[in-house]
Design an enzyme around this catalytic site. Sequence first.
Site, PDB file in Angstrom:
ATOM      1  CE  LYS A 176      -2.076   3.192   1.703  1.00 27.18           C
ATOM      2  NZ  LYS A 176      -1.843   4.521   1.146  1.00 27.18           N
ATOM      3  CD  GLU A 179      -5.201   9.547  -1.587  1.00 25.91           C
ATOM      4  OE1 GLU A 179      -5.016  10.242  -0.578  1.00 25.91           O
ATOM      5  OE2 GLU A 179      -6.274   9.502  -2.197  1.00 25.91           O
ATOM      6  N   GLY A 229       6.129   5.208   8.346  1.00 31.56           N
ATOM      7  CA  GLY A 229       5.287   6.399   8.276  1.00 31.56           C
ATOM      8  C   GLY A 229       5.299   7.124   9.603  1.00 31.56           C
ATOM      9  N   GLY A 230       4.244   7.893   9.845  1.00 30.80           N
ATOM     10  CA  GLY A 230       4.190   8.730  11.038  1.00 30.80           C
ATOM     11  C   GLY A 230       3.888   7.916  12.300  1.00 30.80           C
ATOM     12  CB  THR A 233      -0.101   6.168  10.756  1.00 31.73           C
ATOM     13  OG1 THR A 233      -0.319   7.517  10.387  1.00 31.73           O
ATOM     14  CG2 THR A 233      -0.931   5.259   9.878  1.00 31.73           C
ATOM     15  N   GLY A 234       1.461   4.727  13.063  1.00 34.31           N
ATOM     16  CA  GLY A 234       2.150   3.526  13.539  1.00 34.31           C
ATOM     17  C   GLY A 234       1.506   2.968  14.799  1.00 34.31           C
ATOM     18  CD  GLU A 251      12.202   0.792  10.360  1.00 35.44           C
ATOM     19  OE1 GLU A 251      12.706   1.743  10.983  1.00 35.44           O
ATOM     20  OE2 GLU A 251      12.667  -0.355  10.388  1.00 35.44           O
ATOM     21  CB  CYS A 285      12.307   9.056   9.170  1.00 36.34           C
ATOM     22  SG  CYS A 285      13.416   7.941   8.308  1.00 36.34           S
ATOM     23  CD  GLU A 386       8.968  13.154  11.760  1.00 32.56           C
ATOM     24  OE1 GLU A 386       7.820  12.711  11.830  1.00 32.56           O
ATOM     25  OE2 GLU A 386       9.932  12.505  11.309  1.00 32.56           O
TER      26      GLU A 386
HETATM   27  P1  NDP Z   1       1.592   8.527   7.391  1.00 38.64           P
HETATM   28  O1  NDP Z   1       1.716   7.750   8.630  1.00 38.64           O
HETATM   29  O2  NDP Z   1       0.493   9.492   7.259  1.00 38.64           O
HETATM   30  O3  NDP Z   1       1.458   7.553   6.126  1.00 38.64           O
HETATM   31  C1  NDP Z   1       2.319   6.476   5.869  1.00 38.64           C
HETATM   32  C2  NDP Z   1       1.548   5.411   5.115  1.00 38.64           C
HETATM   33  O4  NDP Z   1       0.514   4.906   5.945  1.00 38.64           O
HETATM   34  C3  NDP Z   1       0.847   5.928   3.855  1.00 38.64           C
HETATM   35  O5  NDP Z   1       0.835   4.915   2.882  1.00 38.64           O
HETATM   36  C4  NDP Z   1      -0.543   6.211   4.379  1.00 38.64           C
HETATM   37  O6  NDP Z   1      -1.541   6.277   3.372  1.00 38.64           O
HETATM   38  C5  NDP Z   1      -0.755   5.017   5.294  1.00 38.64           C
HETATM   39  N1  NDP Z   1      -1.801   5.175   6.293  1.00 38.64           N
HETATM   40  C6  NDP Z   1      -2.349   6.324   6.769  1.00 38.64           C
HETATM   41  N2  NDP Z   1      -3.308   6.034   7.682  1.00 38.64           N
HETATM   42  C7  NDP Z   1      -3.364   4.680   7.797  1.00 38.64           C
HETATM   43  C8  NDP Z   1      -4.145   3.767   8.572  1.00 38.64           C
HETATM   44  N3  NDP Z   1      -5.074   4.182   9.421  1.00 38.64           N
HETATM   45  N4  NDP Z   1      -3.914   2.449   8.433  1.00 38.64           N
HETATM   46  C9  NDP Z   1      -2.969   1.995   7.602  1.00 38.64           C
HETATM   47  N5  NDP Z   1      -2.210   2.814   6.801  1.00 38.64           N
HETATM   48  C10 NDP Z   1      -2.399   4.134   6.919  1.00 38.64           C
HETATM   49  O7  NDP Z   1       2.997   9.224   7.178  1.00 38.64           O
HETATM   50  P2  NDP Z   1       3.402  10.232   6.033  1.00 38.64           P
HETATM   51  O8  NDP Z   1       2.951   9.757   4.709  1.00 38.64           O
HETATM   52  O9  NDP Z   1       3.006  11.596   6.413  1.00 38.64           O
HETATM   53  O10 NDP Z   1       4.980  10.054   6.041  1.00 38.64           O
HETATM   54  C11 NDP Z   1       5.795  10.825   6.811  1.00 38.64           C
HETATM   55  C12 NDP Z   1       6.152  10.114   8.105  1.00 38.64           C
HETATM   56  O11 NDP Z   1       6.863   8.925   7.826  1.00 38.64           O
HETATM   57  C13 NDP Z   1       7.065  10.934   8.966  1.00 38.64           C
HETATM   58  O12 NDP Z   1       6.618  10.948  10.292  1.00 38.64           O
HETATM   59  C14 NDP Z   1       8.397  10.219   8.895  1.00 38.64           C
HETATM   60  O13 NDP Z   1       9.223  10.400   9.985  1.00 38.64           O
HETATM   61  C15 NDP Z   1       7.985   8.808   8.699  1.00 38.64           C
HETATM   62  N6  NDP Z   1       9.056   8.073   8.046  1.00 38.64           N
HETATM   63  C16 NDP Z   1       9.783   7.174   8.779  1.00 38.64           C
HETATM   64  C17 NDP Z   1      10.844   6.493   8.221  1.00 38.64           C
HETATM   65  C18 NDP Z   1      11.616   5.481   9.006  1.00 38.64           C
HETATM   66  O14 NDP Z   1      12.246   4.623   8.390  1.00 38.64           O
HETATM   67  N7  NDP Z   1      11.618   5.513  10.334  1.00 38.64           N
HETATM   68  C19 NDP Z   1      11.243   6.719   6.839  1.00 38.64           C
HETATM   69  C20 NDP Z   1      10.414   7.670   6.155  1.00 38.64           C
HETATM   70  C21 NDP Z   1       9.356   8.319   6.764  1.00 38.64           C
HETATM   71  P3  NDP Z   1      -1.977   7.728   2.771  1.00 38.64           P
HETATM   72  O15 NDP Z   1      -0.868   8.121   1.908  1.00 38.64           O
HETATM   73  O16 NDP Z   1      -3.204   7.518   2.027  1.00 38.64           O
HETATM   74  O17 NDP Z   1      -2.162   8.623   3.944  1.00 38.64           O
END
Ligand code: NDP
Length: 492
Positions: A176, A179, A229-230, A233-234, A251, A285, A386
């Site tokens: 996934k 978006e 991701g964030g 969400t994590g 992550e 990140c 962040e």
């Molecule tokens: P998000 O957490 O918003 O999104 C990450 C992914 O999760 C996207 O594909 C998103 O889809 C999906 N998502 C959102 N909501 C849900 C849900 N309820 N259930 C399952 N999946 C969901 O993060 P961002 O896209 O804003 O990315 C930035 C963040 O990622 C920053 O906080 C950054 O620090 C972190 N990051 C961490 C890294 C690491 O290795 N530690 C590396 C890179 C980034 P959609 O796009 O539709 O919202």
Amino acid sequence: MISSELLPICIAGEWRLGGGDVYESLYPATGEPIARLRAASLADVEEAITRADHAFRTSGWAQRLPHERAAVLHRVAQLIREESESLAQRQRLDNGKPINETRNLVASAAGTFQFFAAALETLEETITPSRGAFVTMSVHEPMGVVAAITPWNSPIASEAQKLAPALAAGNAVVVKPAEVTPLMALELARICEQAGVPKGIVSVLPGKGAVIGDAITQHPLVKRVSFTGGTTTGKHIAHIAADKMMPVSLELGGKSPTMVLDDADLDHAVNGVLYGIFSSSGESCIAGSRLFVARGIYDEFLTRLAEGANALRVGDPASERTQMGPLITAKHREGIERYVDLGVSEGGRIRTGGVRPHGDGYDRGYFYKPTIIEGLGNSARISQEEIFGPVLVAMPFDDEESLIAQANDSVYALAAGVWSRDFKRAWKLGRAVQAGTVWVNTYKQFSVSTPFGGWRDSGLGREKGREGIFQYMEQKSMYWGTNDQPLPWALT
Ligand code: NDP
């Protein structure tokens, strides 16, 4: 525009339009659409996962010998290399990173497949010391359908980082992508198919995370989620995983401290700090977003740093000279601007940046100048939260004890940097700082052979490294009886 046609998505090997809404992927440098696609629907999620489970059980992928699956992964690496320029250009359009950076990401994706192919072929199961009339072993089995949920900041690299070990382990994988950056995952799925991964083993389901990502995570046939991701969400995904008793790797975000000691090589440190925060426009990140500089060299260091930040070439991602491209979306830039305003309202002074660049080439894209804010302590909100953009908070420190206390005073613990010529001081600080990765006299360097992940709110689990494959496998212990006689209990 890459294509005026709606792009198909990959539902367990079937390429067709998704059943969800039509949406556009925009080029962040101009705001123009570069691709249109129909997102996956909930029915597509159900179909993809059910068929992926079927493919896992019937395609023979899981049963292939390690060297046979490895050969396919080597072909994936080779195909990525053959198409590297067009993939790099596509990723530039999808997320606006400068072309030099996307070329590196594509090379890293190929390297990741190559590494996990080699790791798979040479991975050893263990025979454990026997404590009875049996031989004991620890072996690993693939899990079934696993999911990879990825963010928008480095799509091809973060998707390869999950796909390669998950496929190496013999699983079916549902990806996934974020978006706003759906294109690279679709390219990887096509390349995996061309390389010989059986149909149905890879799916790519673009769409809203809160709907599609959530449904994938909840699905009973999904046996593991690897999420980048964030943190919010994590944590949400971790709750779902707890209910399902499903392992996850997370992550997440960071607010990484960079520490410049008074004996640092200043040329190297200025360069490294600039690269650590402003490369990838700070949308990283591991961005070194909190800077601590020894008070004795603070003024000189900040002067040089601000000059360096001013000289960075912000602009057209297609140009090989560009160091910083636009931010991912207009909305994300507004969020960063709000943080800069907040910093000023908290008493911070903008040393440089703090505005959008103006003039030719900047009017339509989501550009923002490299920004340094001073005058705030470590407890200010912009020192703690962040920002995920090109904003550095700089602070002087007086002694190493208070430095470590401040560096560790964060909910995040993803990465840290130490700049010092004295290896003993650097060693002490490097061991004392709480972080998943510490760079000493360098920053933001990566190796797929070295595990990566965070502590605390920066995540759970590790990716990369040979052990990365085991994240996508279940461990099994086997006892081989060597007795000539029945077990004694059965005779009494
Ligand atoms: P998000 O957490 O918003 O999104 C990450 C992914 O999760 C996207 O594909 C998103 O889809 C999906 N998502 C959102 N909501 C849900 C849900 N309820 N259930 C399952 N999946 C969901 O993060 P961002 O896209 O804003 O990315 C930035 C963040 O990622 C920053 O906080 C950054 O620090 C972190 N990051 C961490 C890294 C690491 O290795 N530690 C590396 C890179 C980034 P959609 O796009 O539709 O919202």
